[in-house]
Design a protein around this motif. Structure first.
Motif, PDB file in Angstrom:
ATOM      1  N   ALA A  88      -5.526   6.791  -4.266  1.00 49.52           N
ATOM      2  CA  ALA A  88      -6.505   6.668  -3.178  1.00 49.52           C
ATOM      3  C   ALA A  88      -5.930   5.789  -2.070  1.00 49.52           C
ATOM      4  O   ALA A  88      -5.175   4.861  -2.337  1.00 49.52           O
ATOM      5  CB  ALA A  88      -7.794   6.069  -3.714  1.00 49.52           C
ATOM      6  N   PRO A  89      -6.309   6.065  -0.832  1.00 50.81           N
ATOM      7  CA  PRO A  89      -5.827   5.204   0.263  1.00 50.81           C
ATOM      8  C   PRO A  89      -6.498   3.825   0.265  1.00 50.81           C
ATOM      9  O   PRO A  89      -6.015   2.913   0.917  1.00 50.81           O
ATOM     10  CB  PRO A  89      -6.177   5.996   1.529  1.00 50.81           C
ATOM     11  N   ALA A  90      -7.600   3.675  -0.483  1.00 53.56           N
ATOM     12  CA  ALA A  90      -8.284   2.376  -0.553  1.00 53.56           C
ATOM     13  C   ALA A  90      -8.107   1.811  -1.961  1.00 53.56           C
ATOM     14  O   ALA A  90      -8.119   2.553  -2.938  1.00 53.56           O
ATOM     15  CB  ALA A  90      -9.756   2.555  -0.263  1.00 53.56           C
ATOM     16  N   ASN A  91      -7.951   0.493  -2.069  1.00 52.53           N
ATOM     17  CA  ASN A  91      -7.717  -0.088  -3.395  1.00 52.53           C
ATOM     18  C   ASN A  91      -8.999  -0.610  -4.055  1.00 52.53           C
ATOM     19  O   ASN A  91     -10.097  -0.381  -3.555  1.00 52.53           O
ATOM     20  CB  ASN A  91      -6.632  -1.164  -3.324  1.00 52.53           C
ATOM     21  N   GLU A  92      -8.832  -1.301  -5.165  1.00 50.34           N
ATOM     22  CA  GLU A  92      -9.984  -1.752  -5.967  1.00 50.34           C
ATOM     23  C   GLU A  92     -10.876  -2.753  -5.231  1.00 50.34           C
ATOM     24  O   GLU A  92     -11.991  -3.020  -5.655  1.00 50.34           O
ATOM     25  CB  GLU A  92      -9.473  -2.363  -7.274  1.00 50.34           C
ATOM     26  N   GLU A  93     -10.388  -3.332  -4.130  1.00 49.29           N
ATOM     27  CA  GLU A  93     -11.177  -4.309  -3.371  1.00 49.29           C
ATOM     28  C   GLU A  93     -12.096  -3.645  -2.342  1.00 49.29           C
ATOM     29  O   GLU A  93     -12.949  -4.303  -1.752  1.00 49.29           O
ATOM     30  CB  GLU A  93     -10.244  -5.295  -2.655  1.00 49.29           C
ATOM     31  N   GLU A  94     -11.908  -2.352  -2.098  1.00 54.21           N
ATOM     32  CA  GLU A  94     -12.649  -1.662  -1.041  1.00 54.21           C
ATOM     33  C   GLU A  94     -14.150  -1.602  -1.343  1.00 54.21           C
ATOM     34  O   GLU A  94     -14.558  -1.215  -2.428  1.00 54.21           O
ATOM     35  CB  GLU A  94     -12.078  -0.233  -0.898  1.00 54.21           C
ATOM     36  N   LYS A  95     -14.958  -1.980  -0.350  1.00 53.37           N
ATOM     37  CA  LYS A  95     -16.412  -1.941  -0.535  1.00 53.37           C
ATOM     38  C   LYS A  95     -17.016  -0.653   0.008  1.00 53.37           C
ATOM     39  O   LYS A  95     -18.139  -0.300  -0.340  1.00 53.37           O
ATOM     40  CB  LYS A  95     -17.057  -3.128   0.177  1.00 53.37           C
ATOM     41  N   VAL A 127       0.874  -1.177   0.000  1.00 48.70           N
ATOM     42  CA  VAL A 127       0.000   0.000   0.000  1.00 48.70           C
ATOM     43  C   VAL A 127       0.910   1.226   0.000  1.00 48.70           C
ATOM     44  O   VAL A 127       1.895   1.267   0.741  1.00 48.70           O
ATOM     45  CB  VAL A 127      -0.879   0.032   1.279  1.00 48.70           C
ATOM     46  N   VAL A 128       0.598   2.186  -0.853  1.00 51.44           N
ATOM     47  CA  VAL A 128       1.399   3.416  -0.881  1.00 51.44           C
ATOM     48  C   VAL A 128       0.974   4.288   0.293  1.00 51.44           C
ATOM     49  O   VAL A 128      -0.189   4.679   0.390  1.00 51.44           O
ATOM     50  CB  VAL A 128       1.174   4.180  -2.205  1.00 51.44           C
ATOM     51  N   GLU A 129       1.904   4.549   1.193  1.00 57.10           N
ATOM     52  CA  GLU A 129       1.529   5.285   2.401  1.00 57.10           C
ATOM     53  C   GLU A 129       2.061   6.702   2.461  1.00 57.10           C
ATOM     54  O   GLU A 129       1.635   7.483   3.298  1.00 57.10           O
ATOM     55  CB  GLU A 129       1.978   4.503   3.644  1.00 57.10           C
ATOM     56  N   THR A 130       3.014   7.014   1.583  1.00 53.45           N
ATOM     57  CA  THR A 130       3.515   8.393   1.559  1.00 53.45           C
ATOM     58  C   THR A 130       3.674   8.834   0.102  1.00 53.45           C
ATOM     59  O   THR A 130       3.871   8.001  -0.790  1.00 53.45           O
ATOM     60  CB  THR A 130       4.907   8.512   2.237  1.00 53.45           C
ATOM     61  N   SER A 131       3.620  10.136  -0.114  1.00 48.47           N
ATOM     62  CA  SER A 131       3.793  10.620  -1.490  1.00 48.47           C
ATOM     63  C   SER A 131       5.245  10.400  -1.932  1.00 48.47           C
ATOM     64  O   SER A 131       5.528  10.295  -3.125  1.00 48.47           O
ATOM     65  CB  SER A 131       3.379  12.088  -1.606  1.00 48.47           C
TER      66      SER A 131
END
Ligand code: GN1
Ligand code: MG
Length: 340
Positions: free
Chosen positions: A244-251, A108-112
């Motif tokens: 986005a902080p959430a990926n394609e699996e996020e509901k 997960v990308v957590e910082t720019s």
């Protein structure tokens, strides 16, 4: 698995394997053998119908780096004792590569800053081959990022797919149609000679970048989909997966927000690595890159939903519909960035 490793000789007799979390298509293991670490990958032969092409492409690229005295680090496969780059088994093709010492992957990308580093790495990869004629590479998945083709697949699924599912998705279909202008924009762009066919990666998710302990990028991995392509494929998939902080699996779609500083980090990292490679026209297409890729992924998920999940599979009943809605939400959020 052990049988596969025996193709690589006696150092692998007592090897241990650990399954790493993988993508939707290929599977990956970390192998420890004789005090060294390796990565073993199973290539999905339903998706990559001719995996030999992958090996041939990587060899061509490695040869180019050698002959141009480049010190770019390309992770090439280890050969079996018989000299093969791939091992064929009943359930697919396997490939072994060295594990880069002191490297790690992030999921997960957590910082720019991480977004910058990754974009720099993918830019540097394409830049390393700027003197190489990309059309020498073979296509490993035909029409992979051809948006016109993906739209046609969507139309075909509307004709031949699961009628119940199609009928329940009037809203999503309308959304897809509302963004059809992106297909036209794509067609006009690929006919514009200012957009050059380059050596592009086509799978720029964050887990395909190796980082060192202080979060500096080392190199990119997973070269299966390296093909002739356009810069906006690689930049677009970074935007799709890093912004986005959430990926394609996020509901929970309220978690899908686009972080402008990450957008700027991707543009900056990629541009810094590409130096003067991008044309004026390409430089104005960063925003298009994001729209193009997010839209294509929404299309692909919805198409697969209509086709009864035959490509991506589904872990719950409406999984691919949720993924498509998620990507449509991302596309919408992305549009409100107003960065051009
Ligand atoms: C597939 O397997 P993975 O996760 O690396 C797909 C990508 C999609 C992605 C969406 C060969 O990649 O194009 O963006 O799923 N790769 C192929 O998660 O179809
Ligand atoms: Mg991949």
């Amino acid at each position: 698995m052990k049988n596969i490793l025996l193709h690589y000789g006696s150092p692998f007799e007592n090897a241990t394997l650990e399954l790493l979390s993988g993508g939707l298509i290929n599977q990956t293991w970390k192998v420890e053998a004789s005090g060294e670490s390796f990565i073993l990958q199973r290539i999905n032969h339903h998706v990559f119908s001719d995996p030999q092409r992958i090996a041939d492409n990587i060899r061509l690229l490695a040869d180019h780096l050698n002959s141009s005295n480049s010190n770019y680090q390309l992770i090439a496969p280890i050969k079996t004792i018989k000299g093969a780059e791939l091992v064929r088994e009943a359930d697919g093709y396997f490939r072994l590569t060295p594990f880069v010492k002191n490297s790690k992957t992030i999921h997960v990308v957590e910082t720019s800053a991480q977004a910058y580093e990754a974009a720099f790495q993918f830019g540097q990869f394409t830049q390393a081959f700027s003197k190489f004629n990309a059309s020498q590479l073979q296509t490993t998945i035909p029409d992979f990022h051809n948006l016109k083709f993906r739209y046609k697949q969507f139309l075909d699924s509307l004709q031949n797919g699961n009628t119940q599912r199609i009928q329940s998705c009037a809203k999503e279909i309308k959304e897809i149609e509302r963004y059809h202008f992106l297909v036209d924009q794509y067609i006009s762009i690929i006919h514009n000679p200012a957009f050059k066919l380059r050596v592009t990666h086509h799978d720029t998710k964050i887990s395909n970048v190796l980082f060192d302990g202080s979060d500096k990028g080392i190199c990119v991995i997973d070269l299966d989909t390296v093909m002739p392509g356009y810069f906006f494929s690689d930049v677009g998939d970074m935007m799709r997966t890093y912004l986005a902080p959430a990926n394609e699996e996020e509901k929970d779609f309220t978690k899908i927000e686009v972080r402008p500083d990450y957008y700027h980090a991707i543009v900056q990292g990629y541009s810094d690595a590409m130096k003067d490679e991008l044309s004026k026209e390409e430089n104005t297409a960063f925003f298009f890159a994001g729209q193009f890729l997010i839209y294509m992924q929404a299309l692909r998920f919805l198409t697969d939903y209509f086709n009864d999940d035959c490509y991506y599979g589904a872990r719950y009943e409406h999984h691919n519909l949720t993924r498509a809605q998620n990507q449509l939400q991302l596309l919408d959020q992305f549009g409100s960035l107003k960065i051009r």
